[in-house]
Motif scaffolding. Structure first.
Motif, short mmCIF file in Angstrom:
data_model
loop_
_atom_site.label_atom_id
_atom_site.label_comp_id
_atom_site.label_asym_id
_atom_site.label_seq_id
_atom_site.Cartn_x
_atom_site.Cartn_y
_atom_site.Cartn_z
N ILE A 70 0.81 -1.21 0.00
CA ILE A 70 0.00 0.00 0.00
C ILE A 70 0.85 1.27 0.00
O ILE A 70 0.39 2.33 -0.43
CB ILE A 70 -0.96 0.00 1.22
CG1 ILE A 70 -2.07 1.03 1.05
CG2 ILE A 70 -0.23 0.29 2.50
CD1 ILE A 70 -3.20 0.60 0.22
N ALA A 71 2.12 1.18 0.47
CA ALA A 71 2.92 2.40 0.56
C ALA A 71 3.19 3.03 -0.79
O ALA A 71 3.64 4.16 -0.88
CB ALA A 71 4.24 2.11 1.28
N GLY A 72 2.92 2.30 -1.87
CA GLY A 72 3.08 2.86 -3.21
C GLY A 72 4.52 3.20 -3.50
O GLY A 72 5.42 2.44 -3.16
N SER A 73 4.73 4.37 -4.11
CA SER A 73 6.09 4.72 -4.53
C SER A 73 7.00 4.93 -3.33
O SER A 73 8.21 4.99 -3.46
CB SER A 73 6.05 5.98 -5.38
OG SER A 73 5.39 6.99 -4.67
N LYS A 74 6.42 5.07 -2.12
CA LYS A 74 7.27 5.26 -0.95
C LYS A 74 7.65 3.93 -0.30
O LYS A 74 8.31 3.91 0.73
CB LYS A 74 6.54 6.14 0.07
CG LYS A 74 6.41 7.55 -0.46
CD LYS A 74 5.61 8.42 0.46
CE LYS A 74 5.54 9.82 -0.12
NZ LYS A 74 4.61 10.67 0.59
N GLY A 75 7.21 2.83 -0.88
CA GLY A 75 7.50 1.53 -0.29
C GLY A 75 8.82 0.96 -0.81
O GLY A 75 9.56 1.61 -1.54
N HIS A 98 8.22 -5.87 3.82
CA HIS A 98 7.88 -4.92 2.78
C HIS A 98 6.64 -4.11 3.10
O HIS A 98 6.33 -3.15 2.40
CB HIS A 98 7.71 -5.64 1.45
CG HIS A 98 8.99 -6.24 0.96
ND1 HIS A 98 10.01 -5.47 0.46
CD2 HIS A 98 9.43 -7.51 0.93
CE1 HIS A 98 11.01 -6.26 0.14
NE2 HIS A 98 10.69 -7.50 0.42
N ALA A 99 5.90 -4.48 4.12
CA ALA A 99 4.67 -3.75 4.45
C ALA A 99 5.04 -2.52 5.28
O ALA A 99 6.08 -2.49 5.94
CB ALA A 99 3.74 -4.65 5.23
N PRO A 100 4.16 -1.50 5.28
CA PRO A 100 4.36 -0.39 6.21
C PRO A 100 4.26 -0.88 7.65
O PRO A 100 3.58 -1.89 7.92
CB PRO A 100 3.21 0.56 5.89
CG PRO A 100 2.66 0.11 4.60
CD PRO A 100 2.99 -1.32 4.43
N ALA A 101 4.93 -0.17 8.58
CA ALA A 101 5.02 -0.67 9.95
C ALA A 101 3.66 -0.96 10.60
O ALA A 101 3.50 -2.01 11.21
CB ALA A 101 5.83 0.30 10.80
N VAL A 116 9.85 0.61 15.79
CA VAL A 116 10.73 0.54 14.62
C VAL A 116 10.17 1.43 13.51
O VAL A 116 10.91 2.13 12.81
CB VAL A 116 10.88 -0.92 14.14
CG1 VAL A 116 11.66 -0.97 12.85
CG2 VAL A 116 11.56 -1.74 15.19
N GLY A 117 8.82 1.42 13.38
CA GLY A 117 8.20 2.28 12.38
C GLY A 117 8.50 3.74 12.66
O GLY A 117 8.73 4.52 11.73
N ALA A 118 8.50 4.13 13.94
CA ALA A 118 8.78 5.52 14.28
C ALA A 118 10.22 5.88 13.89
O ALA A 118 10.48 6.98 13.39
CB ALA A 118 8.57 5.74 15.77
N VAL A 119 11.15 4.94 14.09
CA VAL A 119 12.53 5.19 13.68
C VAL A 119 12.61 5.34 12.17
O VAL A 119 13.26 6.25 11.64
CB VAL A 119 13.45 4.05 14.17
CG1 VAL A 119 14.84 4.23 13.60
CG2 VAL A 119 13.50 4.03 15.67
N MET A 120 11.88 4.46 11.46
CA MET A 120 11.89 4.56 10.00
C MET A 120 11.27 5.88 9.55
O MET A 120 11.69 6.48 8.57
CB MET A 120 11.12 3.40 9.39
CG MET A 120 11.92 2.12 9.34
SD MET A 120 10.86 0.76 8.89
CE MET A 120 10.46 1.23 7.22
#
Lengths: 497, 122, 142
Positions: free
Chosen positions: A156-161, A247-250, A359-363
């Motif tokens: 789902i992140a699209g071009s930002k994934g 590969h998925a968003p956090a 981890v998502g917050a760090v990313m």
């Protein structure tokens, strides 16, 4: 008209309804998208809380959709176990959703945001539906709603994934579709043998069907177990999971790790205890096989986790290992073990949620998630990393955190079942957990950051609050384990252990 | 014994179709062929369900006034399969969308080549 | 798109009939085999036919993306119909028990809310079918 008597169905309808509003809102009233999503899930969570009190006060609730009497109509049946799972799903889901409202601004392609929220709501609606339904085919429908939503959430992140996101999603879909087909076949066999799809009715009629059509019942059980083992990523059918998570968003990884695979494990428990009957399952020899598989999952998942460099992959393999605890606890045939397994569902949802969101917050801040990039993060993002460390320690099983309580019960269970090999497995796995989680903590708090690494500060409030609430949840559930245990012990005794 | 087996030819057909589908999914490298295999497998399950509920000489299960004594086929498997078809359509549509995207990214539909290309740095 | 007069004329002539047939299947879903999904699929197929013959832009003109977004969210109406039951003091999606007249079996207006639900599903399926095809086709072009 008392609205609270409709909560068993409204808990599913609220997120479903909001999910369909998302694309409309995005087109015409963009500012309303996120508030509606959060409101819907908050309502669901409050309904789950209310149902928990209703169930504790006056026993299981049965709701007949469309006023059709079971076994003809679809029955929604909320017992102790269902309401416990519903609380976990809606509660953790709500926190993850709040986190995503901020996360999505930066990490998800703009055109996909409405769909992102719609899919998250559909996923949670599907999971809640699976938990509360009392009808086998209804379970399949909700399973498919949840599965399709989670396949679509991976890229789902699209071009930002990441680059491999479509391939990861395709592999997830490929495995998931096979699992769904297996489930459907299993439902077919069960229907052939009994002529009913209502779970309670099925349980009654299976007693006779076991004598009359032993092969059909066995086939049905076998297909169910394979299907849901695939869906819950039970070793050795876990191959789709690490890629999908990486590969998925956090928030999506947090949802699937914290909730999806837990609900799939719940279905296995439900099938064994409420439908086929645990005595029958254990007489087929399947139970001891699953115990061994779960023990292997615990050990091998941890070993894989040690070998990883990507933090999300460490957490993904750790999920493979943790689902083993849940399944092992549920199949030990001891009430303590079962309690431990069920408590581990809550425990692991909270812990994995905290860690993946951190981890998502760090990313979100740095865009990196290699273990090397976490050097010295503890000084830069003290609250986020503090919550992460609490969760990691809890995973290892340090008292008084929640991981200790669930592992304690699991250990008691293995002793009660006189399966000393599994006692050893759980102790050894705690040691392995310590190896990779303490290594992470070492990197985060006791190493100096590399020269020239990105200087970052604390995550935004909307993301920080869910992380901290979940982190504190680890302490809270550990210290006051008797609160979830009131529900769990009722669930365990109502399922006949 | 053999007569019993042959008289249940519908289930035999379903089993054969199921394995054709599963084999196609596992053995073919081409993503489109994998999706076709998935569809064959789904179809076998549909056949299994529908033939399970069918009655020889049965009518469509809709009650019209004055027709209370007609033999109906079992409507439940049909209703289930309608739902399962919807699910299969959605899964196929999503898989095809992914395949379009994968082709756009890698320029090939071969699952092995995609993996090789992905593991190359940059 | 190549100009092909036979294909274009046939498609133009057939489309109204195909859509009418789809509507028939939807409206008689509770009386004959068929229903919202089947009829919706037929209508969706007619729109795909238009897109195949006349090109995506022409098809987009007949039914804009905005419209199909609205129609795809028609599931909301389904839920709202379900709430009628709750408002009447019985269960979700209840029909006969909620006091909705059931009619005489075989009449078009019978079977409680099934007709309304079928119509909603029909629109939903038709627009979904259309959107699926258009999105995939556009992905391929872009």
């Amino acid at each position: 008209m008392i609205l609270s008597s409709h909560f068993p169905v409204l808990i599913v309808v609220a997120p479903l309804f909001a999910a369909y509003l998302m694309p409309l809102c995005w087109r015409w009233k963009r500012g309303l998208t996120k508030p509606i999503a959060v409101t819907a899930l908050t309502l669901s969570f409050l309904m789950a809380l209310n149902m928990a009190f209703q169930v504790l006060r006056s026993g299981p609730i049965s709701y007949h959709a469309g006023n059709w009497q079971p076994p003809w109509g679809i029955e929604i049946y909320v017992d102790y176990l269902s309401v416990y799972m519903a609380l976990v799903v809606t509660g953790v889901g709500l926190l993850i959703l709040i986190y995503s409202t901020k996360y999505s601004d930066k990490m998800i392609e703009k055109g996909n945001i409405a769909i992102f929220f719609a899919l998250i709501l559909l996923l949670i609606a599907g999971l809640t539906g699976m938990v509360v339904t009392g009808d086998l085919f209804n379970l399949f429908v909700f399973l498919e709603i949840a599965s399709l939503a989670s396949y679509a959430l991976v890229p789902i992140a699209g071009s930002k994934g990441t680059k491999g996101r479509f391939e990861a999603s395709f592999r997830y879909l490929y495995m998931g579709a096979i699992a769904s087909t297996f489930t459907l076949i299993a439902i077919g066999f069960a229907y052939m043998a009994t002529g009913t799809l209502n779970m309670a009715d099925l349980a009654l009629r299976l007693v006779e069907a076991r004598e009359a059509y032993p092969t059909l019942v066995l086939m049905s059980l076998g297909f169910f177990v394979v299907g849901f083992s695939l869906k819950s990523a039970l070793f050795p059918l876990h191959l789709w999971l690490p890629d999908a998570y990486a590969h998925a968003p956090a928030p999506v990884s947090a949802l699937s790790s914290g909730l999806t695979i837990k609900v799939m494990a719940y279905v296995i428990i439900r099938l064994f205890y409420s439908i086929f009957g645990i005595a029958f399952v254990s007489s087929t020899g399947l139970l001891s096989m699953i115990q061994i598989i779960a023990a292997l999952a615990i050990i091998i998942g941890s070993l894989y986790a040690i070998a990883q460099k990507d933090v999300i992959r460490i957490l993904a393999y750790s999920s493979v290992s943790q689902i083993g605890y849940v399944i092992l606890g549920a199949t030990l045939l001891s009430s303590d073990g079962f309690t431990g397994g069920l408590l581990h569902i809550l425990h692991h949802s909270i812990m994995k949620g905290t860690m993946i969101l951190a981890v998502g917050a760090v990313m979100y801040k740095t865009g990196k998630r290699n273990i090397q990039d976490f050097k010295g993060m503890g000084r830069r993002m003290p609250y986020t990393m503090g919550a992460f460390s609490i969760a990691a320690l809890s995973m290892v099983g340090i008292p008084p955190l929640t991981g200790f309580v669930s592992k304690w019960f699991l250990l008691l269970g293995t002793l009660e079942a006189k399966s000393y090999a599994f006692t050893f497995v759980i102790l050894a796995s705690s040691l392995l957990n310590a190896v990779y989680y303490l290594r992470l903590i070492n990197y985060i708090h006791f190493k100096d950051p590399d020269e020239g690494s990105v200087r970052v500060d604390e995550a935004p409030m909307t993301m920080l609050i869910p992380i901290v609430i979940l982190g504190l949840g680890a302490i809270f559930v550990g210290m006051m384990a008797n609160i979830p245990l009131t529900l769990i012990s009722k669930a365990v005794s109502s399922l006949g252990l | 014994m053999i007569y019993q087996v042959i008289s249940q030819y519908n289930y035999i057909a379903a089993v054969i179709l199921f394995f054709i589908g599963l084999y196609t999914m596992i053995s073919r490298k081409n993503l489109i062929k994998k999706i076709i295999g998935l569809n064959i497998m789904d179809t076998s399950v549909f056949l299994f369900f529908i033939s399970m509920g069918s009655v020889e000489g049965g009518k469509a299960p809709i009650i019209v006034l004055g027709s209370e004594n007609v033999i109906y086929v079992n409507p439940l498997p049909q209703a289930l399969i309608l739902t399962a078809i919807v699910v299969a359509v959605s899964v196929t549509a999503f898989a095809l969308a992914l395949t379009v995207k994968l082709y756009g990214d890698y320029g090939t539909l071969d699952a092995d080549k995609i993996r090789e290309l992905r593991e190359e740095p940059g | 798109m190549t100009e092909d007069i036979i294909v274009k004329t046939t498609a133009r002539l057939m489309t109204p009939f195909i859509q009418m047939f789809g509507l028939y299947i939807i409206l008689h879903g509770h009386l004959t085999p068929g229903g919202g999904f089947q009829g919706g699929a037929v209508i969706g197929a007619s729109m795909i036919l238009l897109a195949v013959v006349y090109g995506l832009e022409e098809g987009e003109k007949r039914m804009s993306h905005d419209l199909s977004t609205v129609l795809e969210s028609s599931t909301i109406v389904y839920v709202l119909i379900g709430f009628i039951g709750i408002a009447a003091g019985v269960n979700f999606l209840a029909s006969g028990a909620a006091g909705i007249p059931l009619g005489r079996p075989g009449d078009l207006l019978s079977g409680g809310m099934i007709l309304a639900l079928n119509i909603v599903i029909g629109f939903k399926v038709a627009s979904t079918g259309k959107t699926l095809f258009y999105t995939l086709a556009k992905e391929d072009e872009g």
